[in-house]
Design an enzyme around this catalytic site. Structure first.
Site, mmCIF file in Angstrom:
data_model
loop_
_atom_site.group_PDB
_atom_site.id
_atom_site.type_symbol
_atom_site.label_atom_id
_atom_site.label_comp_id
_atom_site.label_asym_id
_atom_site.label_seq_id
_atom_site.Cartn_x
_atom_site.Cartn_y
_atom_site.Cartn_z
ATOM 1 C CE LYS A 133 -5.764 -1.408 9.704
ATOM 2 N NZ LYS A 133 -4.592 -1.308 9.020
ATOM 3 C CB ILE A 187 -0.007 5.676 6.450
ATOM 4 C CG1 ILE A 187 -0.768 6.631 7.495
ATOM 5 C CG2 ILE A 187 1.204 5.145 7.476
ATOM 6 C CD1 ILE A 187 -1.525 5.782 8.517
ATOM 7 C CE1 TYR A 231 -8.900 0.034 8.800
ATOM 8 C CE2 TYR A 231 -9.674 1.035 11.077
ATOM 9 C CZ TYR A 231 -8.952 0.740 10.112
ATOM 10 O OH TYR A 231 -7.632 1.645 10.249
ATOM 11 N N GLY A 269 0.781 -1.069 0.064
ATOM 12 C CA GLY A 269 -0.147 0.209 0.085
ATOM 13 C C GLY A 269 0.955 1.159 0.062
ATOM 14 C CB SER A 305 -5.678 1.008 13.788
ATOM 15 O OG SER A 305 -6.646 2.034 13.694
#
Ligand code: RM4
Length: 260
Positions: free
Chosen positions: A167, A17, A163, A12, A150
């Site tokens: 994480k 980030i 999500y 990514g 996260s």
């Protein structure tokens, strides 16, 4: 020059980030391979996201390659590692960063949204970590893996029920891999970003009220920038963190501890 002569893979790595991690590592002396997926290689009149990162890294006098692939596919990690070794000689650091967060309510979340989120964020981290670790083991000189977990590994979000478990999973993956890979000198840690302004949450934070609410909750008084996280990834990737493994580092401006 904390990463002089090292080869870093960033998944990514074309935006958000990941892009900041790729450039920060190059600034510290690393050659960098980025993985990307989707439309990020398409140029609409100016440089595409991928071209821009490659140009930034090359502008710093470092070498860079970009490899397209969906990390959710087990073969993507294997190909990413072999293409990196082919072009840059080895793999010293993996920043397992690729992730998605399609904000959605819980009660009517379609299975496809849930499954895609788990596939990219958690399965992707697993497969790429496995591929990179096998290469590091074969090289015999250790390595460092830093996953982008996260703050959401620790706290919930009503529109993030798909999500946040991924994480928490990424954090747990690094803890277990720290044990599995310690004997090979491979360190595994995670960063836990708070609310960082990127494309991932641009739509969510376009809501002025929500943005102001989030900013007010952060003791340091501002949303994070991608480079705030990237600097911490550099530290964990570098030999300065040589005795740190299985750890997680909140990079959130104090958001997590802010009860009252
Ligand atoms: C984070 C946290 C942030 C959100 C991102 C997408 O873990 O929930 O507030 O902006 O996810």
């Amino acid at each position: 020059m904390l990463l002089e002569g090292k080869v870093v893979i960033v998944t990514g790595g074309s935006r958000g980030i990941g892009q900041a991690i790729a450039v920060a590592c190059a600034k510290e002396g690393a050659n960098v391979a980025i993985n990307y997926w989707g439309d990020n290689d398409k140029s609409y009149g100016r440089l595409s996201a991928v071209e821009e990162v490659l140009a930034d890294i090359e502008g710093l006098g470092r070498r860079a390659i970009a490899v397209e692939g969906n990390v959710a596919e087990p073969a993507t990690g294997v190909e990413l590692v072999s293409r990196t070794v082919e072009a840059l000689g080895r793999v010293d650091v993996l920043a397992s960063n690729a992730g998605i967060c399609p904000f959605h309510a819980f009660l009517d979340m379609p299975p496809s949204v849930y499954e895609r989120t788990v596939a990219v964020n958690l399965n992707g981290a697993f497969y790429v970590t496995q591929a990179a670790a096998n290469q590091m083991k074969a090289q015999g000189t250790g390595g460092s893996i830093v996953a982008t977990s996260s703050i959401s590994a620790l706290v919930g979000g009503g529109m993030q029920t798909h999500y946040t478990p991924t994480k928490a999973g990424v954090h747990s993956l690094m803890q277990s891999c720290a044990i599995a890979l310690g004997p090979y000198g491979i360190r595994c840690n995670s960063v836990m970003p708070g609310t960082i302004a990127t494309d991932l949450n641009a739509e969510d934070l376009a809501d002025e009220e929500k943005r102001t609410y989030m900013e007010k909750r952060i003791p340091l008084g501002r949303l994070g920038a991608p480079d705030d996280v990237a600097q911490c990834v550099v530290f964990l990737a570098s030999d300065r963190a040589r005795y740190v493994t299985g750890a997680s580092l909140l990079v959130d401006g104090g958001l997590f501890v802010n009860l009252q």
